[in-house]
Scaffold this motif. Structure first.
Motif, mmCIF file in Angstrom:
data_model
loop_
_atom_site.group_PDB
_atom_site.id
_atom_site.type_symbol
_atom_site.label_atom_id
_atom_site.label_comp_id
_atom_site.label_asym_id
_atom_site.label_seq_id
_atom_site.Cartn_x
_atom_site.Cartn_y
_atom_site.Cartn_z
ATOM 1 N N VAL A 248 49.895 -1.944 114.187
ATOM 2 C CA VAL A 248 48.751 -2.847 114.290
ATOM 3 C C VAL A 248 48.615 -3.691 113.024
ATOM 4 O O VAL A 248 48.369 -4.906 113.088
ATOM 5 C CB VAL A 248 47.455 -2.053 114.556
ATOM 6 C CG1 VAL A 248 46.236 -2.969 114.455
ATOM 7 C CG2 VAL A 248 47.502 -1.383 115.925
ATOM 8 N N GLN A 249 48.783 -3.061 111.855
ATOM 9 C CA GLN A 249 48.677 -3.797 110.593
ATOM 10 C C GLN A 249 49.799 -4.829 110.453
ATOM 11 O O GLN A 249 49.579 -5.932 109.951
ATOM 12 C CB GLN A 249 48.706 -2.816 109.420
ATOM 13 C CG GLN A 249 47.463 -1.935 109.336
ATOM 14 C CD GLN A 249 47.571 -0.885 108.230
ATOM 15 O OE1 GLN A 249 48.647 -0.671 107.670
ATOM 16 N NE2 GLN A 249 46.469 -0.234 107.935
ATOM 17 N N VAL A 250 50.993 -4.470 110.902
ATOM 18 C CA VAL A 250 52.117 -5.411 110.860
ATOM 19 C C VAL A 250 51.808 -6.621 111.734
ATOM 20 O O VAL A 250 52.018 -7.775 111.337
ATOM 21 C CB VAL A 250 53.422 -4.717 111.319
ATOM 22 C CG1 VAL A 250 54.516 -5.766 111.596
ATOM 23 C CG2 VAL A 250 53.908 -3.745 110.265
ATOM 24 N N VAL A 251 51.296 -6.388 112.947
ATOM 25 C CA VAL A 251 50.967 -7.480 113.856
ATOM 26 C C VAL A 251 49.885 -8.379 113.256
ATOM 27 O O VAL A 251 49.969 -9.617 113.330
ATOM 28 C CB VAL A 251 50.505 -6.930 115.222
ATOM 29 C CG1 VAL A 251 49.820 -8.019 116.049
ATOM 30 C CG2 VAL A 251 51.687 -6.363 115.982
ATOM 31 N N GLU A 252 48.862 -7.793 112.658
ATOM 32 C CA GLU A 252 47.803 -8.597 112.027
ATOM 33 C C GLU A 252 48.378 -9.490 110.934
ATOM 34 O O GLU A 252 47.959 -10.639 110.772
ATOM 35 C CB GLU A 252 46.730 -7.673 111.456
ATOM 36 C CG GLU A 252 45.904 -6.960 112.523
ATOM 37 C CD GLU A 252 44.945 -5.941 111.933
ATOM 38 O OE1 GLU A 252 45.054 -5.665 110.714
ATOM 39 O OE2 GLU A 252 44.092 -5.416 112.677
ATOM 40 N N THR A 253 49.349 -8.977 110.195
ATOM 41 C CA THR A 253 49.997 -9.771 109.147
ATOM 42 C C THR A 253 50.854 -10.871 109.758
ATOM 43 O O THR A 253 50.843 -12.022 109.289
ATOM 44 C CB THR A 253 50.874 -8.867 108.262
ATOM 45 O OG1 THR A 253 50.062 -7.827 107.694
ATOM 46 C CG2 THR A 253 51.512 -9.670 107.142
ATOM 47 N N LEU A 254 51.595 -10.541 110.818
ATOM 48 C CA LEU A 254 52.438 -11.537 111.484
ATOM 49 C C LEU A 254 51.608 -12.703 112.002
ATOM 50 O O LEU A 254 52.013 -13.870 111.887
ATOM 51 C CB LEU A 254 53.193 -10.890 112.647
ATOM 52 C CG LEU A 254 54.255 -9.834 112.312
ATOM 53 C CD1 LEU A 254 54.836 -9.246 113.580
ATOM 54 C CD2 LEU A 254 55.355 -10.440 111.460
ATOM 55 N N ILE B 23 54.989 -9.299 104.767
ATOM 56 C CA ILE B 23 55.102 -7.875 105.082
ATOM 57 C C ILE B 23 55.400 -7.082 103.813
ATOM 58 O O ILE B 23 54.894 -5.964 103.614
ATOM 59 C CB ILE B 23 56.198 -7.637 106.138
ATOM 60 C CG1 ILE B 23 55.789 -8.269 107.478
ATOM 61 C CG2 ILE B 23 56.469 -6.154 106.325
ATOM 62 C CD1 ILE B 23 54.549 -7.672 108.097
ATOM 63 N N ALA B 24 56.207 -7.665 102.933
ATOM 64 C CA ALA B 24 56.555 -6.975 101.686
ATOM 65 C C ALA B 24 55.328 -6.756 100.798
ATOM 66 O O ALA B 24 55.334 -5.867 99.934
ATOM 67 C CB ALA B 24 57.616 -7.765 100.936
ATOM 68 N N GLN B 25 54.276 -7.559 101.008
ATOM 69 C CA GLN B 25 53.062 -7.420 100.210
ATOM 70 C C GLN B 25 52.083 -6.390 100.769
ATOM 71 O O GLN B 25 51.052 -6.122 100.166
ATOM 72 C CB GLN B 25 52.365 -8.774 100.120
ATOM 73 C CG GLN B 25 53.180 -9.843 99.400
ATOM 74 C CD GLN B 25 52.568 -11.227 99.534
ATOM 75 O OE1 GLN B 25 51.449 -11.382 100.005
ATOM 76 N NE2 GLN B 25 53.315 -12.254 99.108
#
Length: 337
Positions: free
Chosen positions: A240-246, A287-289
């Motif tokens: 979910v966090q990855v998607v929010e960042t994307l 994503i790296a951040q």
């Protein structure tokens, strides 16, 4: 797009006129005249076209997308079939009747005719002109004749209202079901079904109008250890966090979809390879951040491709997947073509 009946046969060659002179002449015509330069993508529309649909003169984008956007969604597939048959020389002429959205949100029935005046050496369309003609009164008159019998009007009106209420309820349910069927339950982005549906539509549009189309495939590096060490609940929260960042990296109109597991894809309409690579690098850096999860640092491997002419959605996705695997083989947390 279309052509009024008095356009054919043409008494002159459009190529004999300069662009400015031709459009000056069309400014004087009351019908909804249009002129499509397929090689540049520019579409001129006469003042009569704007007046017919209630828009201020020359207030909309001079591209084919303006035409696409005003066509009633129910009429769109049939119109595109007739249009494609003509421009690919499978039909002798182009003529269609359909509804166009006016500035006030209502729809107007129009007759659309068009004529190709120039083709490129490879046979593709170079120039096409035509016109929209208002046939709304005729269409409405036909409908009114069907309800002429006064003894049935009250019954028809009552039944229509009842059916309208039922249809609205059914439509709401259908919309909800469609949304659920096309959305990933965990991340709420598009699922695999919607991805394949949208990619097919965008490939058709890219082929029809000779537009670029790009695809980005991505995968979370070493995702399995998160589930193994911290549990699936933490793994789901990471997704979910990855998607929010994307989603913070996407352009308007881009489609983010969950392809499966920890793999995602982004469809970039009108995006070329350079655009896709820039987006992929921006995603990788964002994503790296993200904060570390214990000793685990979230990173993505990404593959970018641009559609080749004639390439199917399946072939495009396969190339994107191959580019993604090259990133994995190169040490992960990289972007490959």
């Amino acid at each position: 797009m279309g052509e009024a009946s008095n356009i054919t046969p043409l008494k002159f060659n459009v190529s004999d006129f300069s662009e400015d002179l031709l459009h000056t002449i069309l400014e004087l015509v009351s019908d909804g005249i249009w002129d499509w330069n397929a090689n540049t993508g520019f579409v001129y529309r006469s003042p009569g076209w704007y007046e017919m649909l209630g828009y201020p003169r020359h207030s909309l984008e001079n591209s084919v997308f303006t035409w696409e956007n005003v066509i009633h969604p129910e009429d769109y597939p049939q119109v595109m079939t007739v249009f494609d048959n003509y421009i690919h020389q499978h039909a002798p002429h182009y003529q269609a009747e359909y509804r166009c959205r006016k500035a006030d949100g209502t729809y107007l029935w129009i007759e659309d005719r068009g004529y190709i005046v120039t083709r490129n050496p490879d046979g593709s369309v170079a120039r096409m002109v035509g016109a929209h003609r208002d046939i709304h009164t005729r269409k409405c008159s036909i409908e009114q004749l069907e309800r002429r019998n006064q003894s049935l009007e009250a019954l028809v009106a009552e039944r229509t209202r009842e059916l309208s209420r039922v249809n609205q309820q059914l439509q709401l349910q259908l919309d909800e079901n469609r949304s659920l069927a096309e959305r990933d339950t965990l991340t709420c982005v598009a699922n695999r079904y919607r991805l394949e549906k949208v990619l097919l539509e965008e490939c058709d549009r890219a082929e029809r109008f000779r537009l670029p189309l790009a695809l980005v495939a991505m995968d979370i590096d070493d995702f399995k250890p998160i589930n193994d060490r911290y549990g699936h609940a933490v793994g789901d929260q990471t997704l979910v966090q990855v998607v929010e960042t994307l989603e913070t990296c996407l352009r308007p109109g881009d489609l983010l979809a969950r392809w499966g597991g920890d793999e995602f894809m982004v469809v970039l309409p009108q995006g070329d390879l350079e655009t896709a690579r820039a987006l992929a690098e921006r995603i990788r850096e964002k994503i790296a951040q993200m904060p570390t999860l214990g000793s685990f640092k979230v990173s993505l491997s990404l593959g970018v491709v641009q559609r080749h002419p004639g390439e199917s959605p399946a072939e495009l996705m396969a190339r994107a997947d191959q580019a993604l695997y090259r990133s994995k083989a190169a040490g992960k947390d990289v972007v490959s073509e």
